[in-house]
Scaffold this active site. Structure first.
Site, PDB file in Angstrom:
ATOM      1  N   LYS A 116       0.853  -1.194   0.000  1.00 36.78           N
ATOM      2  CA  LYS A 116       0.000   0.000   0.000  1.00 36.78           C
ATOM      3  C   LYS A 116       0.886   1.240   0.000  1.00 36.78           C
ATOM      4  CE  LYS A 116      -3.896   2.190   2.356  1.00 36.78           C
ATOM      5  NZ  LYS A 116      -4.935   2.009   3.382  1.00 36.78           N
ATOM      6  N   ASP A 128      -1.680  10.488  -5.721  1.00 33.54           N
ATOM      7  CA  ASP A 128      -0.280  10.327  -6.102  1.00 33.54           C
ATOM      8  C   ASP A 128       0.210   8.890  -5.944  1.00 33.54           C
ATOM      9  OD1 ASP A 128      -0.284  10.112  -3.384  1.00 33.54           O
ATOM     10  OD2 ASP A 128       0.956  11.880  -3.003  1.00 33.54           O
ATOM     11  N   ARG A 179       0.505  -5.400   3.313  1.00 36.58           N
ATOM     12  CA  ARG A 179      -0.636  -5.979   4.017  1.00 36.58           C
ATOM     13  C   ARG A 179      -1.019  -7.314   3.398  1.00 36.58           C
ATOM     14  NH1 ARG A 179      -5.571  -1.704   2.829  1.00 36.58           N
ATOM     15  NH2 ARG A 179      -5.568  -1.907   0.578  1.00 36.58           N
ATOM     16  N   ARG A 186     -13.680  -6.564  -2.237  1.00 34.22           N
ATOM     17  CA  ARG A 186     -14.571  -5.620  -1.544  1.00 34.22           C
ATOM     18  C   ARG A 186     -15.963  -5.704  -2.147  1.00 34.22           C
ATOM     19  NH1 ARG A 186     -10.719  -1.457  -0.076  1.00 34.22           N
ATOM     20  NH2 ARG A 186      -8.649  -2.344  -0.409  1.00 34.22           N
ATOM     21  N   ASP A 258     -16.649   0.488  -0.867  1.00 31.11           N
ATOM     22  CA  ASP A 258     -15.347   0.030  -1.378  1.00 31.11           C
ATOM     23  C   ASP A 258     -14.396  -0.279  -0.222  1.00 31.11           C
ATOM     24  OD1 ASP A 258     -15.690   2.988  -1.284  1.00 31.11           O
ATOM     25  OD2 ASP A 258     -13.528   2.974  -1.510  1.00 31.11           O
ATOM     26  N   ASP A 268      -8.850  -1.371   5.244  1.00 30.35           N
ATOM     27  CA  ASP A 268      -8.621   0.053   4.944  1.00 30.35           C
ATOM     28  C   ASP A 268      -8.687   0.928   6.194  1.00 30.35           C
ATOM     29  OD1 ASP A 268      -8.174  -0.613   2.378  1.00 30.35           O
ATOM     30  OD2 ASP A 268      -9.652   0.728   1.495  1.00 30.35           O
TER      31      ASP A 268
HETATM   32  P1  AMP Z   1     -10.005   5.386   0.759  1.00 27.17           P
HETATM   33  O1  AMP Z   1     -10.899   6.512   1.184  1.00 27.17           O
HETATM   34  O2  AMP Z   1      -8.628   5.443   1.359  1.00 27.17           O
HETATM   35  O3  AMP Z   1     -10.644   4.063   0.907  1.00 27.17           O
HETATM   36  O4  AMP Z   1      -9.744   5.597  -0.806  1.00 27.17           O
HETATM   37  C1  AMP Z   1     -10.761   5.724  -1.763  1.00 27.17           C
HETATM   38  C2  AMP Z   1     -10.187   5.594  -3.142  1.00 27.17           C
HETATM   39  O5  AMP Z   1      -9.177   6.578  -3.364  1.00 27.17           O
HETATM   40  C3  AMP Z   1      -9.515   4.261  -3.447  1.00 27.17           C
HETATM   41  O6  AMP Z   1      -9.758   3.961  -4.783  1.00 27.17           O
HETATM   42  C4  AMP Z   1      -8.053   4.542  -3.193  1.00 27.17           C
HETATM   43  O7  AMP Z   1      -7.210   3.688  -3.909  1.00 27.17           O
HETATM   44  C5  AMP Z   1      -7.940   5.964  -3.697  1.00 27.17           C
HETATM   45  N1  AMP Z   1      -6.839   6.704  -3.068  1.00 27.17           N
HETATM   46  C6  AMP Z   1      -6.764   7.157  -1.801  1.00 27.17           C
HETATM   47  N2  AMP Z   1      -5.600   7.801  -1.590  1.00 27.17           N
HETATM   48  C7  AMP Z   1      -4.911   7.754  -2.746  1.00 27.17           C
HETATM   49  C8  AMP Z   1      -3.640   8.248  -3.184  1.00 27.17           C
HETATM   50  N3  AMP Z   1      -2.846   8.928  -2.374  1.00 27.17           N
HETATM   51  N4  AMP Z   1      -3.275   8.002  -4.461  1.00 27.17           N
HETATM   52  C9  AMP Z   1      -4.071   7.329  -5.293  1.00 27.17           C
HETATM   53  N5  AMP Z   1      -5.273   6.846  -4.957  1.00 27.17           N
HETATM   54  C10 AMP Z   1      -5.700   7.053  -3.698  1.00 27.17           C
HETATM   55 MG    MG Z   2     -10.317   2.308   0.528  1.00 32.95          MG
END
Ligand code: AMP
Ligand code: MG
Length: 498
Positions: A116, A128, A179, A186, A258, A268
């Protein structure tokens, strides 16, 4: 790629998810990081996974888990999923910064490894592809804390850090968590294909999940009945997971579809929090302005999320009434699971009629008093151990100390003592001490370890890892990690930024 890649001992890679084909994922290589170093290493878990010590201790492993070297035999990929975020359809999301390395055969069965924060993927959208040290430490510690508590979760094998800069609200540094889980599927993976009307792929994915992760369903006839069985199992596992969360006082913070594991694992780790004072309305995610994911709402949200999964599986189940009936099972399974968990916290060997009232009233008592949740339960357990010996009410003094309204506490205690009167109190105390942790990953403990780690000292991470992996043990000498939170703990604001 790093020259050390070739020196790595081969692991027994299987890459089962990769065989599904390109509708499900995109092959992508990790993006290297500079000057990497270990931040945390989970020796016990590495051992449980059967990783050869020569492998685990090598420089090459450090480079591989930093994403600087692809291991021979591993097919790195990012999977595609969609989902509902904060109750709204968000369309395609996908592994924006998680990269699957494939699955390895282990003494714990087949396990998928993910990095991750290993760089951009086709699903990174505006992101990013990176994760910062701060949030990586939180994920690493909490995965292992949950495992120590006996709560289903994805696991964490290691964190690697790098001085490479990552821009969030301020400039931070990058880290990668390795991880591990039998699967990172999901709810959103299924929603993705259902929303696009891609029923063939939907079925392929469901068949894959059943074959590899729900093999007990293979005895059901192929077709709708089997998919209904899949939904039923996920309803059950999710209800059991939520009962665990509520009983231990865990707020996930971002229960988007998700972020819901098909396997019923906690997945997550973002702005999660273990409650300090018991406040049912507590919102741990600073970005959650409506309180959609407040502590007390979590079971209802899980139910809502299961409806999204049910809707996604409907083209395979082909029977709306049966789908709704299975989903509605949550309304009876969840309360029964919660009663089971709470009965264990109370030291009861079984749930009897009337116990639900006792459980409900303790929640109400703690809520009115904003009593520290973990400390109340641990002190109650120790008091029970003392009371079992002395049969004297003074045994409960340390619990009385956490209440302002002593009358309310005494009334509840009277009901509790009446319920336990016929029980073997020594056994009660034993059960309680094994179900009410002394150590939970309170926000301020994590923050202290993070502050130290930012200065290059990872000993705080290691200490917490040790305590949290055995949270029911006394760990004499570490009492300050089990103490009331300092005043500044309530000012910690954790958002989705990670
Ligand atoms: P999360 O809220 O962390 O579950 O993320 C929601 C979505 O945003 C998922 O598709 C993650 O892979 C994407 N995401 C979160 N942070 C980043 C990041 N820094 N770069 C790329 N994708 C991200
Ligand atoms: Mg997520």
């Amino acid at each position: 790629m790093h020259p050390l890649a070739d020196t790595l001992l081969p692991l027994p890679w299987h890459n089962r998810f990769a065989t599904l084909g390109h509708a499900f994922h995109t092959p992508v290589a990790p993006t290297p990081l500079r000057d990497v170093h270990w931040v945390g290493r989970n020796e016990a878990f590495a051992h449980a996974l059967g990783l050869p010590p020569d492998w685990w201790q090598s420089q090459a492993a450090l480079q591989a888990l930093a994403g600087n070297a692809v291991m021979p035999g591993s097919q790195t990929l990012a999977s595609v999923y969609s989902g509902h975020q904060f109750g709204v359809w968000a369309g395609q999301l996908g592994d924006g910064r998680a990269l699957s390395l494939g699955e390895i055969e282990t003494p714990m069965g087949m396990q998928e490894l993910q990095l991750k924060g290993a760089g951009l993927t086709p699903y990174s959208r505006m992101g990013d592809g990176r994760a910062v040290l701060r949030s990586s430490i939180r994920e690493y510690l909490c995965s292992e804390a949950m495992h120590g508590l006996g709560i289903p979760t994805t696991r964490a094998l290691a964190i690697v850090g790098s001085p490479d800069k990552v821009l969030r609200e301020e400039t931070e540094t990058a880290a990668v968590v390795t991880r591990v889980a039998p699967s990172f599927l999901r709810f959103g993976h299924f929603e993705h294909f259902a929303a696009a009307g891609k029923h063939e792929e939907l079925q392929q994915l469901a068949d894959f999940a059943i074959a590899h992760h729900f093999s007990e369903l293979l005895t059901l006839p192929t077709g709708p009945q089997r998919y209904l069985g899949l939904l039923q199992t996920v309803v059950h596992r999710t209800a059991a997971l939520l009962a665990h969360w509520q009983a231990v006082g865990f707020c996930h913070g971002v229960m988007n579809t998700d972020n819901m594991s098909l396997l019923g694992l906690t997945i997550d780790y973002g702005p999660f929090q273990f409650l300090d004072g018991f406040d049912p309305a507590h919102i741990c995610n600073h970005s959650d302005h409506q309180g959609r994911y407040a502590y007390a709402r979590q079971p209802q949200i899980a139910f809502w999320n299961l409806y999204c999964l049910g809707q996604a599986l409907l083209p395979l189940i082909q029977d709306q009434d049966a789908t709704v009936e299975v989903l509605d099972g949550f309304k009876t399974i969840y309360p029964a699971q919660l009663d089971l968990r709470m009965a264990a916290k109370l030291g009861l060997q079984e749930v009897q009629t009337g116990d639900h009232g006792l459980i409900d009233s303790v929640f109400r008592l703690l809520a009115t008093e904003r009593t520290d949740y973990a400390i109340f339960w641990r002190r109650l357990s120790q008091a029970m151990a003392a009371y079992a010996q002395s049969q004297h009410l003074s045994a409960w003094d340390s619990v009385s100390d956490v209440f302002i309204n002593l009358e309310a506490w005494h009334n509840w205690r009277a009901a509790y003592l009446q319920r336990t009167a016929g029980e073997d109190l020594r056994q009660c105390a034993k059960t309680m001490l094994a179900h009410n942790p002394k150590f939970v990953l309170r926000n301020h403990l994590g923050e202290q370890a993070i502050a130290q780690a930012k200065m290059g000292d990872f000993s705080g991470v290691a200490t917490l890892q040790k305590l949290l992996s055995a949270p029911f043990d006394e760990h004499t000498g570490f009492e300050n990690y089990a103490a009331f939170p300092p005043d500044w703990a309530s000012t910690i604001a954790i958002s989705c930024s990670s």
